[in-house]
Design an enzyme around this catalytic site. Structure first.
Site, PDB file in Angstrom:
ATOM      1  N   HIS A 417       0.838  -1.210   0.000  1.00 44.11           N
ATOM      2  CA  HIS A 417       0.000   0.000   0.000  1.00 44.11           C
ATOM      3  C   HIS A 417       0.867   1.251   0.000  1.00 44.11           C
ATOM      4  O   HIS A 417       0.678   2.161  -0.800  1.00 44.11           O
ATOM      5  CB  HIS A 417      -0.894  -0.009   1.250  1.00 44.11           C
ATOM      6  CG  HIS A 417      -1.774   1.197   1.376  1.00 44.11           C
ATOM      7  ND1 HIS A 417      -1.432   2.302   2.119  1.00 44.11           N
ATOM      8  CD2 HIS A 417      -2.959   1.488   0.813  1.00 44.11           C
ATOM      9  CE1 HIS A 417      -2.385   3.207   2.032  1.00 44.11           C
ATOM     10  NE2 HIS A 417      -3.340   2.742   1.244  1.00 44.11           N
ATOM     11  N   ARG A 514      -7.455   0.507  -9.577  1.00 43.17           N
ATOM     12  CA  ARG A 514      -7.772  -0.307  -8.408  1.00 43.17           C
ATOM     13  C   ARG A 514      -8.855   0.394  -7.597  1.00 43.17           C
ATOM     14  O   ARG A 514      -8.796   1.609  -7.421  1.00 43.17           O
ATOM     15  CB  ARG A 514      -6.539  -0.456  -7.518  1.00 43.17           C
ATOM     16  CG  ARG A 514      -5.421  -1.326  -8.076  1.00 43.17           C
ATOM     17  CD  ARG A 514      -4.339  -1.454  -7.002  1.00 43.17           C
ATOM     18  NE  ARG A 514      -3.255  -2.331  -7.359  1.00 43.17           N
ATOM     19  CZ  ARG A 514      -2.134  -1.928  -7.964  1.00 43.17           C
ATOM     20  NH1 ARG A 514      -1.976  -0.659  -8.293  1.00 43.17           N
ATOM     21  NH2 ARG A 514      -1.177  -2.786  -8.234  1.00 43.17           N
ATOM     22  N   ARG A 561     -10.990  -2.469 -11.962  1.00 44.27           N
ATOM     23  CA  ARG A 561     -10.944  -3.839 -11.474  1.00 44.27           C
ATOM     24  C   ARG A 561     -11.850  -4.007 -10.264  1.00 44.27           C
ATOM     25  O   ARG A 561     -11.917  -3.120  -9.411  1.00 44.27           O
ATOM     26  CB  ARG A 561      -9.506  -4.180 -11.083  1.00 44.27           C
ATOM     27  CG  ARG A 561      -9.326  -5.634 -10.725  1.00 44.27           C
ATOM     28  CD  ARG A 561      -7.901  -5.926 -10.375  1.00 44.27           C
ATOM     29  NE  ARG A 561      -7.551  -5.300  -9.106  1.00 44.27           N
ATOM     30  CZ  ARG A 561      -6.347  -5.392  -8.563  1.00 44.27           C
ATOM     31  NH1 ARG A 561      -5.384  -6.039  -9.178  1.00 44.27           N
ATOM     32  NH2 ARG A 561      -6.089  -4.806  -7.415  1.00 44.27           N
ATOM     33  N   ASP A 682       1.473 -10.397  -8.278  1.00 42.97           N
ATOM     34  CA  ASP A 682       0.997 -11.689  -7.792  1.00 42.97           C
ATOM     35  C   ASP A 682       1.586 -12.837  -8.592  1.00 42.97           C
ATOM     36  O   ASP A 682       1.952 -13.860  -8.025  1.00 42.97           O
ATOM     37  CB  ASP A 682      -0.530 -11.734  -7.832  1.00 42.97           C
ATOM     38  CG  ASP A 682      -1.131 -11.007  -6.640  1.00 42.97           C
ATOM     39  OD1 ASP A 682      -0.637 -11.226  -5.522  1.00 42.97           O
ATOM     40  OD2 ASP A 682      -2.064 -10.206  -6.841  1.00 42.97           O
ATOM     41  N   CYS A 729      -0.163  -4.928 -15.930  1.00 40.21           N
ATOM     42  CA  CYS A 729      -0.472  -3.822 -15.029  1.00 40.21           C
ATOM     43  C   CYS A 729       0.223  -4.006 -13.692  1.00 40.21           C
ATOM     44  O   CYS A 729       0.000  -3.249 -12.763  1.00 40.21           O
ATOM     45  CB  CYS A 729      -1.970  -3.644 -14.879  1.00 40.21           C
ATOM     46  SG  CYS A 729      -2.790  -5.119 -14.315  1.00 40.21           S
TER      47      CYS A 729
HETATM   48  C1  PEP Z   1      -0.587  -7.524  -9.621  1.00 38.72           C
HETATM   49  O1  PEP Z   1      -0.819  -8.507  -8.925  1.00 38.72           O
HETATM   50  O2  PEP Z   1       0.423  -7.400 -10.329  1.00 38.72           O
HETATM   51  C2  PEP Z   1      -1.547  -6.407  -9.644  1.00 38.72           C
HETATM   52  C3  PEP Z   1      -1.434  -5.418 -10.511  1.00 38.72           C
HETATM   53  O3  PEP Z   1      -2.533  -6.428  -8.702  1.00 38.72           O
HETATM   54  P1  PEP Z   1      -2.334  -5.958  -7.181  1.00 38.72           P
HETATM   55  O4  PEP Z   1      -0.997  -5.342  -7.061  1.00 38.72           O
HETATM   56  O5  PEP Z   1      -3.435  -5.016  -6.865  1.00 38.72           O
HETATM   57  O6  PEP Z   1      -2.452  -7.279  -6.472  1.00 38.72           O
HETATM   58 MG    MG Z   2      -2.685  -8.676  -7.948  1.00 39.10          MG
END
Ligand code: PEP
Ligand code: MG
Length: 777
Positions: A417, A514, A561, A682, A729
């Site tokens: 964050h 987001r 999203r 992720d 992304c």
């Molecule tokens: C990711 O997982 O790369 C992504 C863009 O989603 P978040 O960072 O919100 O999990």
């Molecule tokens: Mg993610």
């Protein structure tokens, strides 16, 4: 008269009994079945504080600086103490108790709901009107306290903040309370008297076993019945697997969630006859108001009761309506303009002066005084130009983060964050230092280097000291002509306030918007927010945030999203006590898994997007996080359709964040996705088994690992064959090496952080030209 029966009030009495009581009275007047009850008028509250002589003290106590969080907290406490500890005059107490007793059955105590009923003129904003308390299953011994708690809820921190910020006098606000018999619902749910987004003459009813809270809060997936008003027939019946129900515990009177027994779990909740009766009531209430309604209903002992009716304004934006009005745009002041001076003798920091180091999460070099922030109540200590040092940032720290010239955290990785938000705010940051809060001292002058990831002692004469920071200008391309590239270069946005900076980069659209930050900053879990303020208010919050971005970019596409926050983040919020305790929240109940299991908040997100489409934001594209395979897509498409978003006509897609989704790309493509976007934050953690937020393994978090690249490369290749667009992304889209790899692999677009867009545009251009040259050489 301190109290009035609900049947003795109607829509004209909003000023004396508040919106909720007035609308219940109005329904009773129209001959609709509403559980009996009474209202403690707004005048009663007013007389109470005046006659007890606590009014002056109360209003003075809450007249505080809204940006001072410690003062806000104290104001809330003082107000609650004054109201709760001042005795209610005997005659008023007597009147309330007598009415209550009259609602009991043959000497049995009635269980009642005690709800705040805000007076609409005073509380024109739905995002505020919904702030007050509701208590269920209350009995005589708690009644008076609950009424007073409703009054005290006029002075929550958030309510005080809101009125102080808008210069709305606390003395002008009143509050009434509704005391209404609880219906021990055997079945209950909601009904839309017309289609919620198209307005077609079609009644939709959702129904589940037990109390309606289970449906409204999304704890259970309800049955869904669609009735065609033109043909006068039930069109569709979808029977859900209703795993749980909420009921009143016979002994304690508390609301408990129980498993539904086998026979009823997959059985239809409503018979055709009951649907017929509900439809009749729905038509009557719509005729009465002259507009489509969103009705909460319950059935007990064969009788249908209407618990609430509100206009559906999803069909057309309607801001003229008192309770349902749009939340006013909160005007944001500009940051970093004060004349903060660090006052320290400039020392020239060499590397020996490094006090702590971590990950350079947001670029820039700044100097300022350290402010250690452990808890929310210290946030007000962060002054313009300070370097804020904390364990980990939270959504409600954003105002302080904006004032800070730099941010240092103990915990977190490049995609935490703190990292994401500081980049968007354009505030230099070092995250994952491990011990910043222990090693740095309050008031100490330091220089933070957001590129190198270091914090050095002393002020650096070359560093900015916060006040010169110009977020929009800094992000604007040097030349008005951005490099033309065949691969689109987009930008990621997580906080709506960053929309202008993001658009100023000249990006080809938003590759990831987001909504987690918008939701978490409400301070309540989506379920709690919806239970307290209604689904409509939740949609309004999302619409306000998404719209700010969609407006800034229109007609460039914006990929929004659906929510993906882990249970440990939800647990921090009000209503988060019930979140499951998971050993590995990253591997747990998050993203689309949670949305499909617990569809109510999810459907409100989709309903908000549907409303945005209705408003003309045809540049929105919906994206779904953490899908694994085509079975997720089935659920997604069903919910899209039910929320009024046609998956055939709108562009939508999924994140590729798990190895499973990359390996299942053919099946996902066959299921109808328009695009796939690599969430490398992720995807990397799940491919390498490296926790993205764990600073102890941060050195192993390698988005360019051959295993990750192979998954990405193969997916792009398959998508090209199948005509599915690809994008990235995740944070890695801002890295030049990744950009080269992706352009070469044939990706359709790359979405970068605001601060990286310009470099990525150039990098893409360079790679494209090299590929062209290679092909002719
Ligand atoms: C990711 O997982 O790369 C992504 C863009 O989603 P978040 O960072 O919100 O999990
Ligand atoms: Mg993610």
């Amino acid at each position: 008269m301190a109290v009035l029966w609900l049947e003795d009030v109607d829509a004209d009495d909003v000023g004396t009994v508040g919106g909720k009581a007035a609308s219940l009275g109005e329904l009773i007047g129209a001959g609709l079945p509403v559980p009996p009850g009474f209202t403690v008028t707004a005048g009663t509250y007013r007389t109470f504080i005046e006659e007890a002589g606590i009014d002056e003290e109360l209003f003075t106590a809450v007249d505080v600086d809204p940006e001072d969080s410690a003062a806000l907290r104290e104001a809330e406490e003082t107000a609650a103490e004054l109201i709760l500890e001042t005795p209610l005059p005997d005659d008023v107490r007597q009147e309330i108790v007598e009415r209550y007793r009259a609602m009991g059955d043959d000497g049995d105590e009635a269980f009642v709901a005690v709800r705040s009923s805000a007076t609409a003129e005073d509380l024109p904003d739905s995002s505020f009107a919904g702030q007050q308390e509701t208590f269920l299953n209350v009995r005589e011994q708690d009644l008076i306290r609950r009424v007073k708690e409703c009054w005290a809820s006029l002075f929550t921190q958030r309510a005080i903040y809101y009125r102080q910020q808008r210069g709305f006098p606390h003395a002008d606000v009143d509050i009434a309370v509704v005391v209404q018999r609880m219906v021990d619902a055997e079945k209950s749910g909601v009904m839309f008297t017309s289609h919620p987004s198209t307005g077609d003459p079609q009644i939709t009813i959702e129904a589940a076993w037990g109390l309606g809270e289970a449906v409204v809060s999304g704890t259970v997936s309800p049955d869904n019945y669609v009735y065609d008003r033109e043909r006068g027939a039930v069109d569709e019946v979808t029977v859900a697997d209703k795993k749980v129900e909420m009921v009143k515990d016979a002994e304690t009177g508390e609301t408990v969630t129980l498993e539904v027994d086998e026979e009823r779990r997959n059985a239809r909740v409503l018979s055709d006859a009951e649907i017929g009766e509900l439809v009749e009531l729905g038509k009557r209430v719509e005729d009465h108001y002259g507009t489509p309604q969103d009705v909460e209903w319950a059935i007990y002992d064969g009788e249908i009761y209407m618990l609430q009716s509100r206009p559906i304004t999803t069909i057309q934006e309607d801001s003229g309506d008192g309770e349902e009005g749009d939340a006013a745009e909160a005007a944001e002041g500009t940051t970093g303009e004060s004349d903060a001076s660090d006052g320290a003798a400039a020392t020239n920091g060499g590397d020996d002066d490094v006090l702590v180091d971590g990950l350079g999460a947001s670029p820039g070099v700044v100097s300022g005084a350290v402010r250690i922030v452990h808890k929310l109540d210290h946030l007000d200590q962060v002054q313009e130009g300070d370097v804020m040092v904390t364990e980990m940032t939270m959504p409600d720290m954003v105002p302080a983060m904006k004032r800070a010239s730099g941010i240092v955290t103990d915990e977190g990785g490049m995609t935490s964050h703190a990292a994401i938000i500081s980049r968007e705010l354009g505030v230099p940051a070092v995250v994952g230092t491990g011990n910043g809060t222990r090693l740095l001292n309050d008031g100490q002058n330091v220089t933070l280097d957001g590129d190198k990831g270091t914090v050095r002692a002393g002020a650096d004469k070359d560093a900015e000291s916060g006040e010169e920071f110009e977020p929009v200008e800094a992000a604007r391309p040097e030349t008005p002509v951005k490099p033309m590239t065949a691969t689109e270069v987009k930008v990621n946005v997580s906080i709506p306030e960053a929309a202008e900076r993001a658009a100023a980069t000249g990006a080809d659209g938003v590759g990831l918007l987001r909504i987690e930050h918008m939701v978490l900053s409400l301070g309540k879990t989506p379920e709690k927010y919806i239970a307290d303020h209604g689904a409509r208010a939740y949609q309004d919050e999302l619409i306000e945030g998404v719209r700010r971005v969609a407006d800034e970019f229109y007609p460039r596409p914006v990929r929004v999203r659906t929510i993906d926050a882990p249970t440990d983040e939800f647990r921090e919020l009000e209503g988060g006590e019930g979140e499951p305790a998971e050993h590995n929240p990253m591997l747990g109940w998050r993203g689309i898994r949670r949305s499909l299991d617990k569809p109510e908040p999810f459907r409100q997100e989709l309903a908000a997007f549907a409303r945005l489409y209705e408003m003309g934001y045809d540049n929105l594209e919906v994206m779904f996080p953490l899908v694994n395979d085509a079975s997720d897509i089935e659920g997604i498409k069903r919910h899209m359709r039910e929320s009024g978003i046609d998956p055939e006509t709108h562009r939508w897609g999924v994140m590729i964040e798990t190895p499973a989704s990359a390996l299942q790309i053919e099946e996902l493509a066959a299921a109808g996705i328009d695009f796939a976007s690599f969430g490398t934050n992720d995807l990397t953690q799940y491919t390498l088994a490296v926790d993205r937020n764990n600073e102890h393994v941060a050195d192993r978090f390698d988005e360019l690992h051959p295993a990750v690249l192979q998954l990405i490369g193969d997916t792009i290749e398959t998508c090209r064959e199948l005509g599915v667009d690809t994008s990235i992304c995740g944070q890695a889209g801002s890295k030049p090496e990744m950009v080269d790899f992706l352009v070469e692999a044939g990706i359709s677009s790359i979405s970068a952080n605001i601060d990286a867009v310009r470099d990525v545009q150039h990098e893409v251009k360079r790679t494209e030209q090299r590929l062209l040259l290679d092909s002719v050489r």
